[in-house]
Design an enzyme around this catalytic site. Structure first.
Site, PDB file in Angstrom:
ATOM      1  N   ASP A  44      37.997  -3.112 -12.151  1.00 32.61           N
ATOM      2  CA  ASP A  44      38.886  -1.783 -12.217  1.00 32.61           C
ATOM      3  C   ASP A  44      40.330  -2.079 -11.451  1.00 32.61           C
ATOM      4  OD1 ASP A  44      36.974   0.643 -12.731  1.00 32.61           O
ATOM      5  OD2 ASP A  44      35.833  -0.485 -11.543  1.00 32.61           O
ATOM      6  N   ASP A  52      34.718   3.876 -21.178  1.00 26.47           N
ATOM      7  CA  ASP A  52      35.477   3.210 -20.156  1.00 26.47           C
ATOM      8  C   ASP A  52      35.708   1.590 -20.573  1.00 26.47           C
ATOM      9  OD1 ASP A  52      36.054   1.404 -17.815  1.00 26.47           O
ATOM     10  OD2 ASP A  52      35.413   3.213 -16.829  1.00 26.47           O
ATOM     11  N   HIS A 106      38.353   6.187 -20.526  1.00 30.21           N
ATOM     12  CA  HIS A 106      38.491   5.816 -19.002  1.00 30.21           C
ATOM     13  C   HIS A 106      39.346   4.424 -19.256  1.00 30.21           C
ATOM     14  CE1 HIS A 106      35.745   7.875 -16.119  1.00 30.21           C
ATOM     15  NE2 HIS A 106      36.588   8.710 -16.684  1.00 30.21           N
ATOM     16  N   LYS A 121      27.687   2.314 -19.392  1.00 27.69           N
ATOM     17  CA  LYS A 121      28.173   1.184 -18.735  1.00 27.69           C
ATOM     18  C   LYS A 121      27.203  -0.019 -19.306  1.00 27.69           C
ATOM     19  CE  LYS A 121      29.788  -0.479 -14.407  1.00 27.69           C
ATOM     20  NZ  LYS A 121      30.321  -0.099 -13.082  1.00 27.69           N
ATOM     21  N   GLU A 131      29.284   9.030 -19.380  1.00 26.64           N
ATOM     22  CA  GLU A 131      30.014   7.639 -19.652  1.00 26.64           C
ATOM     23  C   GLU A 131      28.824   6.718 -19.487  1.00 26.64           C
ATOM     24  OE1 GLU A 131      32.570   7.185 -16.279  1.00 26.64           O
ATOM     25  OE2 GLU A 131      33.146   5.123 -16.925  1.00 26.64           O
ATOM     26  N   TRP A 169      28.980  10.371 -14.665  1.00 22.63           N
ATOM     27  CA  TRP A 169      28.294   8.652 -14.941  1.00 22.63           C
ATOM     28  C   TRP A 169      27.655   8.326 -13.596  1.00 22.63           C
ATOM     29  CZ3 TRP A 169      29.219   4.930 -10.476  1.00 22.63           C
ATOM     30  CH2 TRP A 169      28.456   3.789 -11.067  1.00 22.63           C
ATOM     31  N   HIS A 191      33.705  -1.277 -19.506  1.00 23.62           N
ATOM     32  CA  HIS A 191      32.334  -0.989 -19.287  1.00 23.62           C
ATOM     33  C   HIS A 191      31.558  -1.923 -20.669  1.00 23.62           C
ATOM     34  CE1 HIS A 191      31.979   2.548 -16.323  1.00 23.62           C
ATOM     35  NE2 HIS A 191      32.604   1.693 -15.940  1.00 23.62           N
ATOM     36  N   ASP A 247      33.903  -5.737 -14.731  1.00 26.41           N
ATOM     37  CA  ASP A 247      34.345  -4.519 -14.599  1.00 26.41           C
ATOM     38  C   ASP A 247      35.229  -4.261 -13.046  1.00 26.41           C
ATOM     39  OD1 ASP A 247      34.882  -1.800 -14.921  1.00 26.41           O
ATOM     40  OD2 ASP A 247      32.798  -1.253 -13.844  1.00 26.41           O
ATOM     41  N   ASP A 274      40.832   5.137 -14.793  1.00 23.10           N
ATOM     42  CA  ASP A 274      39.806   4.829 -13.694  1.00 23.10           C
ATOM     43  C   ASP A 274      40.085   3.308 -13.077  1.00 23.10           C
ATOM     44  OD1 ASP A 274      37.566   4.487 -12.503  1.00 23.10           O
ATOM     45  OD2 ASP A 274      36.120   4.593 -14.117  1.00 23.10           O
TER      46      ASP A 274
END
Ligand code: RNT
Ligand code: ZN
Length: 426
Positions: free
Chosen positions: A303, A266, A293, A235, A233, A192, A269, A301, A333
């Site tokens: 997390d 992800d 993810h 985004k 990955e 990523w 994302h 985003d 993640d």
């Protein structure tokens, strides 16, 4: 003291759950066996807020990702991180993997720049993984570095910057390969990069062409898939890259298909209302495997720690309903620095496993049958009824069989560990 569920009660509840699932044609014993074969790739970076061990580095910087909060006691070195991980692994059922980033290299206090990293800098991790009988996954770290400050790395117009990162990702592939070889389990090397811009670019094409060329140079060397599986990955945006991200979904989807790489989706994302579950059966018509993810975005985003929410449940259900459990790799993640990091990890792992278990327990065949008969009212009714099937009783049995606390009793263990180990760290 948090309530403990007695073995008797777990067994009793399980027996009645087994009967209820059985009436729908689901064999809970078989499901419990299947769960043993599903590893979660646990991210090491929840343990220290994505700081890593590079000498002189105290926190994550740049890359458009952010760990917020200042809960005390983050792991300061590899030994502490490994110790925390052992605690975490001891409180979740099943056999899992550890997902490392290049910044977690152990260089004995020496400055070793990212393009010079070697497998030997990860020998401590490999040794530990062998001892604990777990597989390792890996990620080049293409952020938190002066040569990433411009916001462009592999798509940089500056060849000095670009070549440095090409060398780093190539070095990472060698490290991942060694991990896979030594642990006899293919290591996923996931790429990523943060490249993008805050405001509207005049030229979106050139950076994407440059990124494509950099990737071609990186992946030109074919490595044995028994040891390493490469993934990329995408985004949608990051902090400071709101208007443009070079490695978008379409970009990597195209690249992965053309070059037979694995795609990584992800869950944080995409547009906040866009759900990656619907993408699984599309992507897997064009690639062999898929890396997920699992994360929880809150308005962006962010997390946040994974919980058993609709998003994670529908991902798990899609994997089950599409019969692609053996082609999908689940990884976590998230990085929350505002709560006890051990608790954060365990919540996320248990929530992911619970969601997967709940999905595998779904009497899917019945849904497909009524769907094929065009009985859409019945389909929706059954989907609603299945939501209250007693999966919790099967989960408790899964915990019991794996010798880890069912219910909330694991919090007592963590409290003890935190008091003696975490909170005394300065
Ligand atoms: C960033 C990506 C990436 C990172 C980790 C640390 O938005 O999700 O996977 O979170 O590599
Ligand atoms: Zn991610």
């Amino acid at each position: 003291m948090y309530p403990k569920i007695s073995t008797n009660l777990i067994e009793e509840n399980y027996e009645s759950a087994k009967e209820i699932y059985g009436s729908y044609g689901i064999d809970t014993e078989g499901v419990l066996e299947k769960m043993k074969l599903i590893p979660i790739s646990v991210h090491c970076w929840q343990g220290d807020d994505v700081t890593g061990f590079e000498p002189g580095k105290e926190s994550l910087s740049g890359g458009g990702i952010l760990a917020t909060g200042n809960f005390p006691g983050k792991a300061r070195n590899a030994d502490e991180l490994r110790m925390d991980l052992e605690k975490v692994f001891s409180l979740v059922p099943g056999k899992h993997r550890l997902n490392l980033h290049a910044i977690y290299a152990e260089t004995g206090g020496k400055q070793v720049d990212r393009d010079e990293l070697q497998p030997e800098h990860f020998s401590g991790w490999i040794k530990w993984a062998k001892k604990n009988k777990i597989g390792l996954d890996f990620n080049p770290t293409v952020f938190s570095h002066p040569l990433a400050d411009s916001g462009f790395t592999l798509s940089s117009k500056d060849s000095k910057v670009r070549n440095f990162w090409i060398r780093h990702v190539r070095a990472s592939r060698k490290i991942a390969m060694e991990m896979g070889k030594q642990l006899k389990s293919p290591c996923i090397n996931n790429l990523w990069i943060p490249d993008g811009s805050k405001d509207l670019p005049a030229d979106r094409m050139t950076p994407r062409k440059i990124l494509k060329e950099s990737l071609d140079t990186i992946y030109e060397e074919k490595l044995d898939p028994n040891y390493i599986l490469d993934s990329v990955e995408s985004k949608l945006f990051g902090i400071g890259s709101e208007a443009f991200v070079v490695g978008s979904h379409e970009f990597y989807m195209g690249y992965a298909v053309e070059n037979k790489l694995m795609l990584c989706l992800d869950s944080g994302h995409f547009h906040p209302t866009e759900d990656i579950s619907d993408k699984i059966s599309s992507v897997l018509n064009f690639t062999d495997r898929l890396l997920l993810h699992l994360s929880r975005g809150v308005r962006w985003d962010s997390d946040h720690v994974v919980t058993m929410n609709d998003q994670i449940l529908s991902i798990a259900l899609e994997v089950k309903r599409s019969k692609v459990l053996d082609r999908v790799h689940f990884a976590l993640d998230f990085f929350d620095a505002s709560i006890n990091r051990i608790i954060a990890w365990i919540i996320g792992i248990r929530a992911a496993l619970k969601s997967i278990l709940r999905a595998i327990l779904e009497p899917t065949e019945i849904l497909i049958e009524v769907e094929n008969e065009g009985k859409y009212g019945e389909r929706l009714a059954l989907m609603e009824e299945f939501k209250s099937l007693p999966f919790g009783a099967v989960w408790d049995m899964y915990c019991l069989q794996n010798n880890v606390p069912a219910g909330s009793a694991w919090l007592d263990d963590v409290e003890e560990y935190s008091k003696n180990i975490i909170l005394v760290r300065k």
